[in-house]
Design a protein around this motif. Structure first.
Motif, PDB file in Angstrom:
ATOM      1  N   VAL A 112       0.849  -1.193   0.000  1.00 21.12           N
ATOM      2  CA  VAL A 112       0.000   0.000   0.000  1.00 21.12           C
ATOM      3  C   VAL A 112       0.885   1.244   0.000  1.00 21.12           C
ATOM      4  O   VAL A 112       1.663   1.458   0.934  1.00 21.12           O
ATOM      5  N   HIS A 113       0.757   2.058  -1.028  1.00 20.64           N
ATOM      6  CA  HIS A 113       1.544   3.282  -1.140  1.00 20.64           C
ATOM      7  C   HIS A 113       0.739   4.477  -0.628  1.00 20.64           C
ATOM      8  O   HIS A 113      -0.477   4.531  -0.772  1.00 20.64           O
ATOM      9  N   GLY A 114       1.439   5.453  -0.023  1.00 16.88           N
ATOM     10  CA  GLY A 114       0.798   6.706   0.366  1.00 16.88           C
ATOM     11  C   GLY A 114       0.380   6.793   1.815  1.00 16.88           C
ATOM     12  O   GLY A 114      -0.245   7.774   2.223  1.00 16.88           O
ATOM     13  N   THR A 115       0.716   5.805   2.626  1.00 19.40           N
ATOM     14  CA  THR A 115       0.386   5.829   4.051  1.00 19.40           C
ATOM     15  C   THR A 115       1.417   5.025   4.825  1.00 19.40           C
ATOM     16  O   THR A 115       2.000   4.071   4.293  1.00 19.40           O
ATOM     17  N   LYS A 138      -7.926   9.407   9.188  1.00 23.20           N
ATOM     18  CA  LYS A 138      -8.594   9.246   7.905  1.00 23.20           C
ATOM     19  C   LYS A 138      -9.094   7.814   7.727  1.00 23.20           C
ATOM     20  O   LYS A 138      -8.500   6.865   8.249  1.00 23.20           O
ATOM     21  N   LEU A 139     -10.179   7.679   6.980  1.00 21.64           N
ATOM     22  CA  LEU A 139     -10.661   6.381   6.537  1.00 21.64           C
ATOM     23  C   LEU A 139     -10.613   6.380   5.012  1.00 21.64           C
ATOM     24  O   LEU A 139     -10.958   7.375   4.368  1.00 21.64           O
ATOM     25  N   TRP A 140     -10.207   5.244   4.461  1.00 23.68           N
ATOM     26  CA  TRP A 140     -10.123   5.121   3.005  1.00 23.68           C
ATOM     27  C   TRP A 140     -10.959   3.931   2.558  1.00 23.68           C
ATOM     28  O   TRP A 140     -10.855   2.832   3.113  1.00 23.68           O
ATOM     29  N   LEU A 141     -11.781   4.152   1.535  1.00 22.54           N
ATOM     30  CA  LEU A 141     -12.534   3.069   0.903  1.00 22.54           C
ATOM     31  C   LEU A 141     -11.716   2.567  -0.278  1.00 22.54           C
ATOM     32  O   LEU A 141     -11.444   3.323  -1.226  1.00 22.54           O
ATOM     33  N   ASP A 155      -5.893   6.138  -4.538  1.00 23.09           N
ATOM     34  CA  ASP A 155      -6.874   5.641  -5.503  1.00 23.09           C
ATOM     35  C   ASP A 155      -8.219   5.359  -4.841  1.00 23.09           C
ATOM     36  O   ASP A 155      -9.208   5.122  -5.521  1.00 23.09           O
ATOM     37  N   GLY A 156      -8.229   5.365  -3.513  1.00 17.89           N
ATOM     38  CA  GLY A 156      -9.466   5.096  -2.786  1.00 17.89           C
ATOM     39  C   GLY A 156     -10.262   6.360  -2.525  1.00 17.89           C
ATOM     40  O   GLY A 156      -9.828   7.480  -2.828  1.00 17.89           O
ATOM     41  N   ARG A 157     -11.425   6.177  -1.935  1.00 17.48           N
ATOM     42  CA  ARG A 157     -12.259   7.315  -1.547  1.00 17.48           C
ATOM     43  C   ARG A 157     -11.911   7.704  -0.112  1.00 17.48           C
ATOM     44  O   ARG A 157     -11.878   6.864   0.777  1.00 17.48           O
ATOM     45  N   LEU A 158     -11.660   8.978   0.102  1.00 23.43           N
ATOM     46  CA  LEU A 158     -11.203   9.469   1.399  1.00 23.43           C
ATOM     47  C   LEU A 158     -12.351  10.013   2.230  1.00 23.43           C
ATOM     48  O   LEU A 158     -13.214  10.729   1.745  1.00 23.43           O
ATOM     49  N   LEU A 159     -12.323   9.643   3.515  1.00 26.79           N
ATOM     50  CA  LEU A 159     -13.201  10.281   4.490  1.00 26.79           C
ATOM     51  C   LEU A 159     -12.305  10.801   5.604  1.00 26.79           C
ATOM     52  O   LEU A 159     -11.702  10.021   6.339  1.00 26.79           O
ATOM     53  N   LYS A 160     -12.175  12.113   5.700  1.00 28.20           N
ATOM     54  CA  LYS A 160     -11.322  12.722   6.715  1.00 28.20           C
ATOM     55  C   LYS A 160     -12.181  13.439   7.737  1.00 28.20           C
ATOM     56  O   LYS A 160     -13.097  14.165   7.380  1.00 28.20           O
ATOM     57  N   PHE A 161     -11.871  13.225   9.018  1.00 21.42           N
ATOM     58  CA  PHE A 161     -12.609  13.856  10.099  1.00 21.42           C
ATOM     59  C   PHE A 161     -11.854  15.080  10.587  1.00 21.42           C
ATOM     60  O   PHE A 161     -10.641  15.082  10.661  1.00 21.42           O
ATOM     61  N   GLY A 162     -12.574  16.101  10.972  1.00 23.15           N
ATOM     62  CA  GLY A 162     -11.947  17.300  11.498  1.00 23.15           C
ATOM     63  C   GLY A 162     -11.921  17.325  13.006  1.00 23.15           C
ATOM     64  O   GLY A 162     -11.503  18.308  13.601  1.00 23.15           O
TER      65      GLY A 162
END
Length: 311
Positions: A112-115, A138-141, A155-162
């Motif tokens: 997995v690249h990018g994390t 962050k959560l990634w789909l 390449d996944g869908r990002l859900l970031k919490f503030g």
């Protein structure tokens, strides 16, 4: 003369008070190290009425104890895929997802690249998974196909919490509630809590969805007293129950939707057939037969099964 007597008496009282406080502090420290409150909760649940609609964790025994997962490092999350009958774990030091058999044999590695801080993973359906990045909150789909051996987190869908700052006390586990189509996410500590996320993934692709995040406050009272931290979570579809894992308390506790505790699995030497403590439990999942799987850093694998299934 009287003043000297009074002064001496006061000093004696102060010394006795200080000695008493030192004893109390020593006892409290010892109880904390021994995880006495966790032990008390566990014993209490063994003698209270069990919910017959849940898993009777008191009847579980270890079937595989501390199996090493090759040369991997920092196995952190765990998910069971009902469609493939296999497990998936994330390695935060190696930025990798590893597919395992039910007896802990690695069968596929996915770079997995990018994390660099993957802490949780959950299978949703088909080829879709959610992974949690603790440091970035962050959560990634992600879509992981049978032939996938490498992917980029971007390449996944990002859900970031503030709601959380960067750091190492954030998202520790994630699981998919297939009945209510929601993610259940746990934050490790300071503060620790459980929350639900709807709208990140909708099985019906034609349906428009809005992301909603809600803290599941019904778990707060139990978390305040019963678990020192949260290292993972898994949802069991057949019972509709949540299983919260605590590394520091060395407990896996079962809860219903209302936040009521329904039993626990102790991860200490001498309990459930364990020969040694589970050192650092970081991921948990339950398969379609009710077997409990746990990974412990850096690379240890455990399986717990009901006694009836082993006879």
């Amino acid at each position: 003369m009287n003043e000297k007597i009074i002064l001496q008496f006061s000093k004696t009282k102060l010394l006795k008070a200080g000695f008493t406080l030192a004893i109390i502090a020593s006892i409290a420290s010892t109880l904390y190290v021994m995880k006495a409150e966790a032990l008390a909760w566990h014993v209490w649940h063994q003698f209270t009425h069990h919910d017959h609609h849940g898993l009777d964790l008191s009847e579980y025994e270890v079937a595989i104890e501390g199996k090493q997962l090759a040369d991997y490092k920092n196995a952190s999350g765990l998910a069971f895929n009902n469609e493939t009958g296999t497990l998936f774990t994330v390695l935060n030091d190696m930025s990798m997802i590893v597919e395992l058999t039910r007896d802990g044999k690695p069968i596929r590695e996915i770079k997995v690249h990018g994390t660099d801080d993957l802490e949780g993973i959950s299978h949703l359906e088909k080829d879709y998974y959610v992974v949690a990045d603790e440091r970035e909150s962050k959560l990634w789909l992600l879509q992981i196909k049978p032939e996938t051996r490498e992917l980029s987190i971007k390449d996944g869908r990002l859900l970031k919490f503030g709601m959380n700052e960067r750091g190492n006390k954030n998202f520790e586990g994630v699981t998919w509630d297939s009945v209510h189509h929601r993610l259940i996410v746990v934050k490790e500590r300071d503060p620790k809590y459980v929350m639900s996320v709807t709208g990140l993934y909708e099985p019906n692709e034609d349906k428009q969805s809005q992301i909603e995040v809600q803290r599941m406050t019904q778990f707060d009272p139990a978390l305040k007293w019963a678990l020192r931290d949260l290292s993972s979570v898994t949802y069991h579809e057949r019972t509709g129950h949540f299983f919260l894992l605590s590394d520091e308390s060395k407990l896996l506790k079962q809860f219903n939707e209302q936040g009521q505790t329904l039993g626990s699995l102790a991860l200490w030497k001498g309990f459930h057939g364990l020969h040694e403590n589970v050192p650092q439990a970081e991921g948990v999942s339950i398969d379609d037969e009710g077997n409990v799987y746990i990974v412990s850093e850096p690379n240890l694998f455990y399986v717990f099964k009901p006694k009836s299934s082993r006879t």
